[in-house]
Scaffold this active site. Sequence first.
Site, PDB file in Angstrom:
ATOM      1  N   GLY A  61      29.950  42.461  31.576  1.00  0.00           N
ATOM      2  CA  GLY A  61      31.086  41.772  32.206  1.00  0.00           C
ATOM      3  C   GLY A  61      31.547  42.379  33.514  1.00  0.00           C
ATOM      4  O   GLY A  61      32.593  41.981  34.034  1.00  0.00           O
ATOM      5  N   LEU A  62      30.781  43.325  34.067  1.00  0.00           N
ATOM      6  CA  LEU A  62      31.215  43.968  35.313  1.00  0.00           C
ATOM      7  C   LEU A  62      30.474  43.418  36.537  1.00  0.00           C
ATOM      8  O   LEU A  62      30.490  44.031  37.610  1.00  0.00           O
ATOM      9  CB  LEU A  62      31.051  45.496  35.216  1.00  0.00           C
ATOM     10  CG  LEU A  62      31.886  46.147  34.113  1.00  0.00           C
ATOM     11  CD1 LEU A  62      31.638  47.645  34.056  1.00  0.00           C
ATOM     12  CD2 LEU A  62      33.389  45.880  34.320  1.00  0.00           C
ATOM     13  N   GLY A  63      29.822  42.282  36.359  1.00  0.00           N
ATOM     14  CA  GLY A  63      29.245  41.581  37.519  1.00  0.00           C
ATOM     15  C   GLY A  63      27.965  42.185  38.040  1.00  0.00           C
ATOM     16  O   GLY A  63      27.627  42.008  39.217  1.00  0.00           O
ATOM     17  N   SER A  64      27.206  42.884  37.162  1.00  0.00           N
ATOM     18  CA  SER A  64      25.982  43.527  37.672  1.00  0.00           C
ATOM     19  C   SER A  64      24.969  42.483  38.142  1.00  0.00           C
ATOM     20  O   SER A  64      24.321  42.679  39.171  1.00  0.00           O
ATOM     21  CB  SER A  64      25.358  44.448  36.618  1.00  0.00           C
ATOM     22  OG  SER A  64      24.912  43.689  35.531  1.00  0.00           O
ATOM     23  N   SER A  65      24.831  41.353  37.437  1.00  0.00           N
ATOM     24  CA  SER A  65      23.812  40.387  37.899  1.00  0.00           C
ATOM     25  C   SER A  65      24.215  39.743  39.217  1.00  0.00           C
ATOM     26  O   SER A  65      23.373  39.546  40.102  1.00  0.00           O
ATOM     27  CB  SER A  65      23.477  39.320  36.848  1.00  0.00           C
ATOM     28  OG  SER A  65      24.481  39.172  35.932  1.00  0.00           O
ATOM     29  N   ALA A 121      26.155  41.127  41.565  1.00  0.00           N
ATOM     30  CA  ALA A 121      26.006  42.156  42.610  1.00  0.00           C
ATOM     31  C   ALA A 121      24.541  42.320  42.971  1.00  0.00           C
ATOM     32  O   ALA A 121      24.175  42.486  44.138  1.00  0.00           O
ATOM     33  CB  ALA A 121      26.592  43.480  42.124  1.00  0.00           C
ATOM     34  N   ASP A 175      32.110  35.515  40.667  1.00  0.00           N
ATOM     35  CA  ASP A 175      31.608  36.896  40.699  1.00  0.00           C
ATOM     36  C   ASP A 175      30.861  37.180  42.008  1.00  0.00           C
ATOM     37  O   ASP A 175      31.030  38.240  42.620  1.00  0.00           O
ATOM     38  CB  ASP A 175      30.651  37.158  39.524  1.00  0.00           C
ATOM     39  CG  ASP A 175      31.340  37.055  38.166  1.00  0.00           C
ATOM     40  OD1 ASP A 175      32.504  36.599  38.124  1.00  0.00           O
ATOM     41  OD2 ASP A 175      30.725  37.419  37.157  1.00  0.00           O
ATOM     42  N   PRO A 230      26.977  49.339  34.729  1.00  0.00           N
ATOM     43  CA  PRO A 230      26.314  49.060  33.451  1.00  0.00           C
ATOM     44  C   PRO A 230      25.970  47.568  33.355  1.00  0.00           C
ATOM     45  O   PRO A 230      26.818  46.734  33.686  1.00  0.00           O
ATOM     46  CB  PRO A 230      27.347  49.453  32.383  1.00  0.00           C
ATOM     47  CG  PRO A 230      28.514  50.017  33.094  1.00  0.00           C
ATOM     48  CD  PRO A 230      28.345  49.849  34.575  1.00  0.00           C
ATOM     49  N   GLY A 246      25.110  43.763  31.859  1.00  0.00           N
ATOM     50  CA  GLY A 246      25.396  42.874  30.723  1.00  0.00           C
ATOM     51  C   GLY A 246      26.693  43.157  29.990  1.00  0.00           C
ATOM     52  O   GLY A 246      26.812  42.866  28.814  1.00  0.00           O
TER      53      GLY A 246
HETATM   54  C1  MEV Z   1      31.769  35.751  34.011  1.00  0.00           C
HETATM   55  O1  MEV Z   1      31.967  36.980  34.707  1.00  0.00           O
HETATM   56  C2  MEV Z   1      32.914  34.832  34.284  1.00  0.00           C
HETATM   57  C3  MEV Z   1      32.839  33.460  33.610  1.00  0.00           C
HETATM   58  O2  MEV Z   1      34.049  32.779  33.941  1.00  0.00           O
HETATM   59  C4  MEV Z   1      31.648  32.643  34.059  1.00  0.00           C
HETATM   60  C5  MEV Z   1      31.741  32.210  35.511  1.00  0.00           C
HETATM   61  O3  MEV Z   1      32.812  32.187  36.104  1.00  0.00           O
HETATM   62  O4  MEV Z   1      30.667  31.863  36.056  1.00  0.00           O
HETATM   63  C6  MEV Z   1      32.795  33.596  32.087  1.00  0.00           C
END
Ligand code: MEV
Length: 320
Positions: free
Chosen positions: A99-103, A105, A145, A95, A97
């Site tokens: 927080g699971l690192g889609s951008s 990946a 990420d 999914p 946007g």
């Molecule tokens: C985002 O997944 C993690 C943050 O710490 C930003 C980053 O590390 O670039 C919020």
Amino acid sequence: MKSTASAPGKVILLGEHFVVYGIEAVLCAIDRRITVETRTVGSGITILSGMGSARIEPGGSTDAALAPIAHIATEAVGEFGHGTGLEITVRSDIPPGVGLGSSSACCVAAAASITGVFAELSRDEILRRALEAERTVFGGASGADTAASTYGGAIRYSTAGGFDGLRVRDLELVVANSMQAHSTGEMVRIVGRFREENREEFDGLCARASELTGDALAALGRGDRAALGGAMSESQRMLEAIGVSNARLRRMTEVADRTGLGSKITGAGGGGCIIALADGPGQRRMQEDLQELGCECFTAGIDHAGLRVETAVSRGGYFI
Ligand code: MEV
């Protein structure tokens, strides 16, 4: 010519935001992937994806979601394939946007797939290109990420020391999506403001975040899920202190903690997902409780492969 590569999303077990200020974070790549397929065509660069589609014109502007892919493609064509056209197709089961690192990946898979039609590059070079692309839209990205997505498994990461792979027993986490979209850049700016206005408090939180990383690494090493859960819950309280939680995320962690060992935001916060550790029977109950709050839930295991080249351009021994 065709080249296909895929890369996993990630969760941050501990240390998001603090990692931007030099503290070590602990991350796991998760078993959800983005796949990018690149074909050479007559001319021009076209991107087809669920986030939108675009034809990239030299000097033209590109939608922010597609800008990193456009950057990787224009750099690669300039460097290796003057005049070659590319058609780039992105498919995702992460999914976006939340927080699971889609951008990240997407950047890793795109860097491998696009350069793969021209050259054989090492994983380190793919990672370098992916991070450069990600920084075209989010200049402050720590690189945590993209490292997790490229190398897979569980890793410790700091901006000064780079990454180290960790030996961990399999770890199954409950992921619950608040269904609130967030912007990582905006959340990092909020933390930057908090730091400027509360420097002493922030420095104290950084020191504690660093100790917590040490505790979590020790807990992972001995397979102590209760201690890891405790560190995650303390990390959640610290993320609340720096202003990246909200009432819904807090409620979600409270509900998860009724049946689990610990829970926290994963990634930038301000919406997005929480992760929670549960034991056996508690896990199903936890997911039902979180679904009652309107969350989308799933369990995530560790992806050990990282970047995978699905179809290389008829070259053996592709990545080293
Ligand atoms: C985002 O997944 C993690 C943050 O710490 C930003 C980053 O590390 O670039 C919020």
